[in-house]
Design an enzyme around this catalytic site. Structure first.
Site, PDB file in Angstrom:
ATOM      1  N   ALA A  78      27.394 -18.342  -0.892  1.00 31.45           N
ATOM      2  CA  ALA A  78      28.077 -17.182  -1.029  1.00 31.45           C
ATOM      3  C   ALA A  78      27.364 -16.351  -1.999  1.00 31.45           C
ATOM      4  CB  ALA A  78      29.463 -17.564  -1.717  1.00 31.45           C
TER       5      ALA A  78
ATOM      6  N   ASP B 120      32.982  21.437  27.021  1.00 34.61           N
ATOM      7  CA  ASP B 120      34.072  21.105  26.027  1.00 34.61           C
ATOM      8  C   ASP B 120      34.987  20.103  26.818  1.00 34.61           C
ATOM      9  OD1 ASP B 120      35.112  23.039  27.566  1.00 34.61           O
ATOM     10  OD2 ASP B 120      35.671  24.341  25.697  1.00 34.61           O
TER      11      ASP B 120
ATOM     12  N   LEU C 180      28.011  24.721  31.103  1.00 31.05           N
ATOM     13  CA  LEU C 180      28.437  26.103  30.297  1.00 31.05           C
ATOM     14  C   LEU C 180      28.534  25.545  28.769  1.00 31.05           C
ATOM     15  CD1 LEU C 180      30.241  28.258  32.640  1.00 31.05           C
ATOM     16  CD2 LEU C 180      27.752  27.872  32.512  1.00 31.05           C
ATOM     17  N   ALA C 181      27.722  25.655  27.912  1.00 24.65           N
ATOM     18  CA  ALA C 181      27.832  25.317  26.367  1.00 24.65           C
ATOM     19  C   ALA C 181      27.447  26.454  25.504  1.00 24.65           C
ATOM     20  CB  ALA C 181      26.851  24.200  26.200  1.00 24.65           C
TER      21      ALA C 181
ATOM     22  N   ASN D 252      21.758 -22.259   6.124  1.00 28.22           N
ATOM     23  CA  ASN D 252      23.202 -22.040   5.493  1.00 28.22           C
ATOM     24  C   ASN D 252      22.880 -21.035   4.421  1.00 28.22           C
ATOM     25  OD1 ASN D 252      26.035 -23.275   4.966  1.00 28.22           O
ATOM     26  ND2 ASN D 252      25.145 -22.760   3.037  1.00 28.22           N
TER      27      ASN D 252
ATOM     28  N   ARG E 200      25.174  -3.643  10.179  1.00 26.66           N
ATOM     29  CA  ARG E 200      24.522  -2.410  10.364  1.00 26.66           C
ATOM     30  C   ARG E 200      23.358  -2.377  11.386  1.00 26.66           C
ATOM     31  NH1 ARG E 200      22.631  -1.255   4.526  1.00 26.66           N
ATOM     32  NH2 ARG E 200      21.566   0.335   5.538  1.00 26.66           N
TER      33      ARG E 200
ATOM     34  N   ARG F  11      37.467  28.014  16.774  1.00 22.43           N
ATOM     35  CA  ARG F  11      38.648  27.303  16.244  1.00 22.43           C
ATOM     36  C   ARG F  11      38.321  25.969  15.619  1.00 22.43           C
ATOM     37  NH1 ARG F  11      42.092  27.995  21.279  1.00 22.43           N
ATOM     38  NH2 ARG F  11      43.333  26.452  20.379  1.00 22.43           N
TER      39      ARG F  11
END
Ligand code: UD1
Ligand code: MG
Length: 460
Positions: A375, A117, A20-21, A372, A328, A27
């Site tokens: 930086a 829920d 049941l959705a 390697n 990511r 609220r």
């Protein structure tokens, strides 16, 4: 009868789950439907769908509110064979369940009716309800001892039998003193389900068709109803964002404990955030304040240093990530590779034992074993329209502060001089330097200062 949870086995029984959705979720104060709000990286609807399917439901019906194309679409994405029904008017939980009438009429051994829920209910708990039907009950209701029963339906028993569920608004003072409450989940024997649901009326304080009336109706028909108990924390429902956060906290505790029991060390578990599908190998060490978005797997013995953020990424055994690293989607880090502080990796394969130690962005790149990356290296992978790939060979050495303008291949063992802007591929074992040549003018600085002697200095 109150029944402890057992491990279910319902071999051969066909089970239809009706979710049941159709909740309005007002609220939540959200443009998004309530059941699509997320807990541990996936929607509440997805948690419930996955839970019932793991509990062996072989058919799923989802009852959605009117004009909820988004809920509809997500249900079908997660369970392509799901049947979606619409409840146009909110006339109660039994009315909602009956929207799935066609699915029930098609015939099944068991009907499991659940709310979308309540994201914390475990598959074993759904399974325990199914097992209660196997043991001969017509109706099995999930119950819990409520710290504060206000608002819940009360489970009324005579001796060991469940005789009725009384909604709070309909309950007498004596009934309100009962603390054994209805969690909302119910299993009904398939052959009885439709007949029982269709007999439910709306003669009550809310003029709603209550699913809970099924218990008294089953009893009146000489059938047996039982209670299956669950801990209160597991049946927690979400109606607003405060409860959403409480559900998230409970889910995080569950996920962290499962990981630690499986051999993961978390220095400050309450600061580690996991997703529903985070996979952590044995002896993984997680320092404080690490966030795992969906789709992350980490191999044995890898270390995730403090304040790192990972999503849709794979970290192989023995690798070291962070502190302050960001992996990511599509980042694949090889065994024993090192990804250091302020490094961002996207859609890139980093070879075994490679080191990307500081302040670097690698996007759409392949980095060979033991390379390697100095930086401040940046792959310039995007021209505003298309993305291009950078290939860096095994054992290559990229000097600090280099920009690698893709598409580009740096051969195995090649060197790139620091500060280069590399626009053409570099052959294996070569050195590429792509920067202005250094010019030195002896004494220039001294001459310059002398030429300014006695002049007032502007403030910087
Ligand atoms: C319900 C139970 C109550 C139980 C409580 C547990 C009934 C009559 N009562 O009460 O015994 O203690 O849950 O949290 O079942 N829904 C629809 N369509 C409707 C009405 C409801 O889809 O017409 C959905 C809601 O979106 C929600 C669920 O059913 O997900 C429960 O409805 P709700 O109104 O929250 O019932 P409660 O009053 O909480
Ligand atoms: Mg409710």
């Amino acid at each position: 009868m109150t029944r402890p949870m057992t491990n279910p086995s319902a071999p051969g029984a066909h089970c239809l789950a009706v979710i049941l959705a159709a909740g309005e979720g007002t609220r939540m104060k959200s443009a998004r439907p309530k059941v699509l709000h997320e807990v541990a990286g996936r929607s509440m609807l997805a948690h419930v769908l996955a839970g019932v399917m793991e509990a062996g439901a072989d058919r799923v019906a989802v009852v959605v509110g009117p004009d909820r194309a988004d809920v509809n679409a997500q249900a079908l994405r997660l369970a392509p064979s799901a049947l979606v029904f619409e409840q146009r008017e909110r006339l109660g939980t039994a009315h909602a369940a009956l929207r799935a009438r066609d699915a029930m009429a098609a015939g099944c051994d068991q009907v499991l009716i659940v709310f979308a829920d309540t994201p914390l209910i475990r598959p074993q708990t759904y399974g325990a309800l199914r097992a209660a039907l196997q043991d001969g009950a017509s109706v099995a209701v999930l119950g819990f001892e409520a710290r504060d029963p206000t608002g819940y339906g009360r489970l009324l028993r005579e001796a060991d039998e469940l005789v009725a569920i009384r909604e709070h608004k309909d309950a007498t003072e004596a009934e309100r003193a009962v603390t054994l409450c209805n969690a909302g989940v119910m299993a009904i024997a398939g052959p009885q389900a439709l007949a029982l649901l269709e007999r439910v009326g709306d003669d009550n304080a809310q003029n709603e068709f209550y699913l809970t009336d099924v218990v008294a109706l089953a009893r009146a028909a000489g059938q047996k109803a039982v209670v299956v108990l669950a801990p209160e924390d597991e049946v927690m429902g979400v109606n607003d964002r405060v409860q959403l956060a409480a559900a998230e906290a409970a889910m995080q505790t569950r996920l962290r404990e499962a990981a630690m029991r499986a051999g993961v060390t978390m220095i400050a578990p309450q600061t580690t955030f996991l997703s529903f599908d985070t996979q952590l190998g044995r002896d993984v060490l997680i320092e404080p304040h690490v966030f795992f978005g969906p789709g992350v797997s980490v191999g044995e013995g890898a270390v995730i240093h403090a304040s790192s953020h990972l999503e849709q990424a794979h970290v192989s055994a023995g690798a070291s990530i962070g502190p302050f690293a960001r992996l990511r989607p599509g980042a694949r880090i090889g065994a024993r590779a090192k990804i250091g502080n302020f490094v961002e990796i996207k859609a890139s394969d980093i070879g075994e034992g490679a080191a990307v130690s500081h302040l670097t962005y690698l996007g759409d790149a392949t980095v060979g074993a033991k390379a390697n990356i100095g930086a401040g290296t940046i792959t310039c992978n995007y021209d505003g329209f298309d993305k291009f790939r950078t290939h860096i060979g095994a054992g290559a050495f990229i000097g600090s502060n280099s920009a690698l303008v893709a598409p580009l291949t740096i051969g195995d063992g090649a060197y790139v001089g620091s500060g280069s802007v590399v626009t053409q591929s570099v052959a294996p074992d070569s050195l590429a330097i792509a920067r202005g040549r250094q010019v030195e003018k002896p004494g220039w600085a001294d001459d310059f200062r002398k030429s300014h002697e006695g002049k007032p200095k502007q403030r910087p």
